[in-house]
Write a protein that holds these residues in place. Structure first.
Motif, mmCIF file in Angstrom:
data_model
loop_
_atom_site.group_PDB
_atom_site.id
_atom_site.type_symbol
_atom_site.label_atom_id
_atom_site.label_comp_id
_atom_site.label_asym_id
_atom_site.label_seq_id
_atom_site.Cartn_x
_atom_site.Cartn_y
_atom_site.Cartn_z
ATOM 1 N N PRO A 1 0.804 -1.226 0.000
ATOM 2 C CA PRO A 1 0.000 0.000 0.000
ATOM 3 C C PRO A 1 0.834 1.272 0.000
ATOM 4 C CG PRO A 1 -0.122 -1.111 2.127
ATOM 5 C CD PRO A 1 0.577 -2.045 1.199
ATOM 6 N N TYR A 2 2.046 1.218 0.571
ATOM 7 C CA TYR A 2 2.836 2.448 0.712
ATOM 8 C C TYR A 2 3.512 2.820 -0.603
ATOM 9 C CZ TYR A 2 1.539 1.075 5.337
ATOM 10 O OH TYR A 2 0.789 0.693 6.412
ATOM 11 N N LEU A 3 3.873 1.804 -1.373
ATOM 12 C CA LEU A 3 4.396 2.086 -2.714
ATOM 13 C C LEU A 3 3.245 2.625 -3.586
ATOM 14 C CD1 LEU A 3 7.037 1.856 -4.307
ATOM 15 C CD2 LEU A 3 6.250 -0.382 -5.129
ATOM 16 N N ALA A 4 2.076 2.047 -3.376
ATOM 17 C CA ALA A 4 0.903 2.525 -4.113
ATOM 18 C C ALA A 4 0.563 3.959 -3.718
ATOM 19 C CB ALA A 4 -0.292 1.607 -3.853
ATOM 20 N N LEU A 5 0.727 4.286 -2.444
ATOM 21 C CA LEU A 5 0.492 5.662 -1.983
ATOM 22 C C LEU A 5 1.450 6.622 -2.693
ATOM 23 C CD1 LEU A 5 -0.618 7.883 -0.050
ATOM 24 C CD2 LEU A 5 1.051 7.080 1.649
ATOM 25 N N LEU A 6 2.696 6.228 -2.784
ATOM 26 C CA LEU A 6 3.685 7.068 -3.463
ATOM 27 C C LEU A 6 3.268 7.290 -4.926
ATOM 28 C CD1 LEU A 6 6.442 8.490 -3.571
ATOM 29 C CD2 LEU A 6 7.514 6.247 -3.954
ATOM 30 N N GLY A 7 2.863 6.220 -5.583
ATOM 31 C CA GLY A 7 2.457 6.331 -6.991
ATOM 32 C C GLY A 7 1.236 7.219 -7.145
ATOM 33 N N ALA A 8 0.273 7.065 -6.239
ATOM 34 C CA ALA A 8 -0.971 7.841 -6.337
ATOM 35 C C ALA A 8 -0.711 9.321 -6.065
ATOM 36 C CB ALA A 8 -1.995 7.288 -5.357
ATOM 37 N N ALA A 9 0.153 9.596 -5.092
ATOM 38 C CA ALA A 9 0.490 11.000 -4.789
ATOM 39 C C ALA A 9 1.224 11.613 -5.977
ATOM 40 C CB ALA A 9 1.345 11.072 -3.532
ATOM 41 N N MET A 10 2.098 10.833 -6.576
ATOM 42 C CA MET A 10 2.856 11.322 -7.736
ATOM 43 C C MET A 10 1.903 11.672 -8.886
ATOM 44 S SD MET A 10 5.773 9.380 -9.903
ATOM 45 C CE MET A 10 4.666 8.598 -11.050
ATOM 46 N N ASN B 167 12.693 4.569 -6.121
ATOM 47 C CA ASN B 167 13.294 5.260 -7.266
ATOM 48 C C ASN B 167 12.562 4.943 -8.559
ATOM 49 O OD1 ASN B 167 15.339 7.057 -6.670
ATOM 50 N ND2 ASN B 167 16.813 5.416 -6.271
ATOM 51 N N GLU B 168 12.216 3.685 -8.695
ATOM 52 C CA GLU B 168 11.520 3.293 -9.919
ATOM 53 C C GLU B 168 10.177 4.026 -10.031
ATOM 54 O OE1 GLU B 168 11.088 -0.965 -10.461
ATOM 55 O OE2 GLU B 168 9.656 -0.490 -12.081
ATOM 56 N N ALA B 169 9.472 4.109 -8.897
ATOM 57 C CA ALA B 169 8.175 4.807 -8.903
ATOM 58 C C ALA B 169 8.358 6.282 -9.272
ATOM 59 C CB ALA B 169 7.508 4.678 -7.538
ATOM 60 N N ILE B 170 9.316 6.935 -8.632
ATOM 61 C CA ILE B 170 9.540 8.370 -8.850
ATOM 62 C C ILE B 170 10.005 8.654 -10.276
ATOM 63 C CG2 ILE B 170 10.993 10.317 -8.163
ATOM 64 C CD1 ILE B 170 9.031 9.711 -6.091
ATOM 65 N N SER B 171 10.748 7.709 -10.841
ATOM 66 C CA SER B 171 11.279 7.978 -12.181
ATOM 67 C C SER B 171 10.156 8.042 -13.223
ATOM 68 C CB SER B 171 12.335 6.951 -12.568
ATOM 69 O OG SER B 171 11.699 5.708 -12.704
ATOM 70 N N GLY B 172 8.978 7.582 -12.859
ATOM 71 C CA GLY B 172 7.850 7.679 -13.796
ATOM 72 C C GLY B 172 7.235 9.075 -13.839
ATOM 73 N N PHE B 173 7.731 9.977 -13.004
ATOM 74 C CA PHE B 173 7.089 11.289 -12.905
ATOM 75 C C PHE B 173 7.071 12.037 -14.244
ATOM 76 C CE2 PHE B 173 6.971 15.857 -12.373
ATOM 77 C CZ PHE B 173 5.862 16.023 -11.555
ATOM 78 N N SER B 174 8.231 12.083 -14.920
ATOM 79 C CA SER B 174 8.333 12.897 -16.136
ATOM 80 C C SER B 174 7.302 12.451 -17.173
ATOM 81 C CB SER B 174 9.719 12.791 -16.756
ATOM 82 O OG SER B 174 10.659 13.141 -15.805
ATOM 83 N N GLU B 175 7.201 11.131 -17.302
ATOM 84 C CA GLU B 175 6.268 10.616 -18.307
ATOM 85 C C GLU B 175 4.814 10.927 -17.917
ATOM 86 O OE1 GLU B 175 7.242 6.514 -19.219
ATOM 87 O OE2 GLU B 175 5.246 6.353 -20.174
ATOM 88 N N THR B 176 4.519 10.768 -16.643
ATOM 89 C CA THR B 176 3.150 11.048 -16.178
ATOM 90 C C THR B 176 2.824 12.524 -16.360
ATOM 91 O OG1 THR B 176 3.520 9.366 -14.511
ATOM 92 C CG2 THR B 176 1.563 10.700 -14.242
ATOM 93 N N PHE B 177 3.779 13.360 -15.976
ATOM 94 C CA PHE B 177 3.580 14.800 -16.151
ATOM 95 C C PHE B 177 3.344 15.112 -17.625
ATOM 96 C CE2 PHE B 177 5.501 18.706 -17.671
ATOM 97 C CZ PHE B 177 4.674 19.642 -17.053
ATOM 98 N N ARG B 178 4.193 14.571 -18.485
ATOM 99 C CA ARG B 178 4.110 14.840 -19.924
ATOM 100 C C ARG B 178 2.727 14.419 -20.472
ATOM 101 N NH1 ARG B 178 6.942 17.578 -24.009
ATOM 102 N NH2 ARG B 178 6.425 16.597 -25.962
ATOM 103 N N HIS B 179 2.251 13.312 -19.977
ATOM 104 C CA HIS B 179 0.930 12.827 -20.411
ATOM 105 C C HIS B 179 -0.161 13.872 -20.114
ATOM 106 C CE1 HIS B 179 -2.713 10.362 -20.465
ATOM 107 N NE2 HIS B 179 -2.939 10.819 -19.243
#
Ligand code: AMP
Ligand code: MG
Length: 516
Positions: A249-258, A352-364
């Motif tokens: 759940p905590y990794l999922a929380l990080l992804g959802a917040a991101m 790190n893997e979760a956070i590295s998805g930020f640029s792509e999500t933002f770009r989307h």
């Protein structure tokens, strides 16, 4: 990811603080039930380290000067019961509504990159108002007096900055951007001393919650995993109840917040908004824009625009906001590491893997928004380049961000020479060819554009004009008129024509201040 926690020095002064409860009299707790307050206080069920209970410091002669009736209705409050004396008393903190249990929230934060222990130094959470639809919103006073977290501050706020927060937060709301909102402003009848003596004021604001990245940093700095877990579980329950974690759940929380931050910052960029002080304590996990200090809207497009007088290096400039959001999320991720995996190496690589998805999500999110701004109803691979080339062109010519998009939607660019420049003309031809390749009519494109490109934004000189009238002349009509236009930013009635105009050269460069 690196950790840079300093020692929590503020605990030392904690015990000596005089609690305000000691001199609030019981008669202050009178209530008028018809006002519609329906408080719950779930935050206060977190471990005690997260807050200090205390009442506001009463003020001398409170006067309600701005009241948001529409928001009051939405919250299930009865505006008629909250005007006059009752409004003066309740929105100044001189009378605490029934069911409220005021507290100052503890938090920390990275300010301009450096870790500090902070906390509500001039704010108090009254509790969570449960709306008729069952939604829950924090009600918070800002400027309500000293707390154990005030450090050298006076716990107070000046009228100008509180009205400024009111105007800009309500403008963002009307633009469809998640934000804390402003319910009321009272003047206190007391002076606050900054560079000069100013009128004191208290803003009552609402938020889905005030849980910040800095709240997690505070918990992490205390080094008690149970507290971090309690905060994380509470945040999931309150903001991400539908989260379906695949066992973590905590990794999922990080992804959802991101995801929420990526979407939020994309929306800021799409309307030319610059938050101005994206410290981690000013990033809310619920994904709302929070803490309107030195924020402002850009006029001429320039990604390096920074208005804040204290942002010397442009750390929080317009174009750097996505990168900073990702940096802040990395600080958030660090606090979750012990919950993500017991093996710290594994936890770091998962985060790190979760956070590295930020640029792509933002770009989307950004590209989806840009397509709407350009009237594109389907997708082509080059749409991103098309949007970027327009921005480059605007940057070269210094054209107004808001108006350029609106001109495109009108079907005819003004005669001004910049729009006749070769690069602009070539871009317009490319864009028109792109529009022709989609099956939809120009009318559909125009409709899409006119609902994604605001006609009116809170231009800095207009905001200043409204604040000056209110603060210097006690005339709130200028602000009310501005708020009326800002509340329907995509409409363009003739009487609002003057509100499109960028500032005069004499009104620039514009500077903003943190507003304390
Ligand atoms: P801000 O810059 O508004 O995000 O505030 C940063 C920190 O300074 C927070 O902990 C605030 O509570 C605190 N702070 C800001 N202004 C004051 C003030 N006038 N008195 C006490 N604390 C303040
Ligand atoms: Mg803040």
């Amino acid at each position: 990811m690196t950790s840079s926690y300093s020692s929590p020095i503020f605990f030392q002064s904690y015990a000596s603080f005089e609690r305000q409860e000691d001199f609030i009299t019981p008669s202050n707790r009178q209530n008028r039930p018809e006002a519609g307050w329906k408080f719950e206080n779930s935050y206060a069920r977190l471990p005690e380290a997260f807050y200090v209970r205390l009442n506001p410091v009463p003020v001398r002669t409170p006067k309600l000067v701005v009241f948001n009736e529409a928001l009051a209705h939405f919250l299930g409050l009865n505006p008629d019961a909250l005007k006059d004396d009752e409004g003066d008393a309740v929105f100044s903190g001189n009378r605490i509504p029934e069911g409220a249990a005021p507290l100052a929230q503890a938090y920390a934060g990275h300010q301009f990159g450096f870790f500090t222990m902070l906390g509500d130094g001039r704010a108090l959470l009254l509790g969570e108002q449960v709306t008729p639809k069952g939604e829950r919103f924090d009600i918070q006073y800002k400027g309500s007096g000293r707390t154990p977290f005030s450090r050298q501050g006076d716990g107070r706020a000046a009228l100008g900055p509180m009205l400024r927060e009111y105007i800009i937060s309500e403008a963002l709301h009307a633009l469809g951007i998640p934000t804390t909102r402003s319910l009321a402003v009272v003047t206190t009848g007391e002076q606050v001393f900054r560079e000069t003596a100013l009128q004191g004021a208290i803003l009552t604001r609402t938020a889905s919650s005030h849980i910040r990245v800095g709240t997690f940093e505070y918990a992490a700095a205390r080094g008690k995993p149970d507290e971090i877990r309690a905060l994380a579980d509470y945040t999931i329950r309150r903001h991400f109840p539908d989260l379906t974690p695949d066992g973590n759940p905590y990794l999922a929380l990080l992804g959802a917040a991101m995801e929420r931050q990526a979407s939020l910052v994309a929306r800021w960029l799409l309307v030319g908004f610059i938050h101005g002080v994206m410290n981690t304590d000013n990033m809310a996990l619920c994904g709302e824009t929070i803490d309107y200090g030195p924020c402002a809207f850009m006029d001429a497009y320039d990604p390096n625009t920074a208005f804040s007088s204290i942002d010397h290096n442009g750390r929080y400039a317009y174009g750097r906001q996505p990168q900073i959001a990702q940096w802040n999320l990395a600080r958030f991720a660090e606090t979750l590491l012990p919950l993500i995996h017991e093996d710290s190496q594994k936890a770091v690589s998962m985060a790190n893997e979760a956070i590295s998805g930020f640029s792509e999500t933002f770009r989307h999110y950004w590209l989806a928004g840009m397509r709407s701004k350009l009237g594109l109803l389907n997708q082509e691979a080059d749409d991103g380049a098309l949007a970027e080339d327009l921005l480059d062109c605007m940057h070269r010519h210094g054209t107004d961000f808001t108006n350029t998009f609106r001109y495109l939607a009108s079907g005819s660019l003004p005669e001004a020479s910049v729009f006749r420049a070769q690069d602009f003309k070539q871009w317009v031809e490319r864009w028109q060819a792109r529009l022709k390749r989609q099956p939809d009519s120009w009318e559909s494109s125009r409709r899409l554009m006119n609902t994604h490109n605001p006609a009116v934004i809170p231009r800095n000189h207009r905001v200043e004009e409204a604040l000056e009238a209110a603060v210097e002349r006690d005339d709130f009509t200028v602000m009310k008129k501005l708020l009326a236009f800002l509340s329907q930013p995509y409409r363009d009635p003739p009487e609002q024509a003057g509100y499109h105009l960028p500032p005069l050269p004499s009104e620039q460069p514009y500077r903003t201040f943190c507003g304390t």
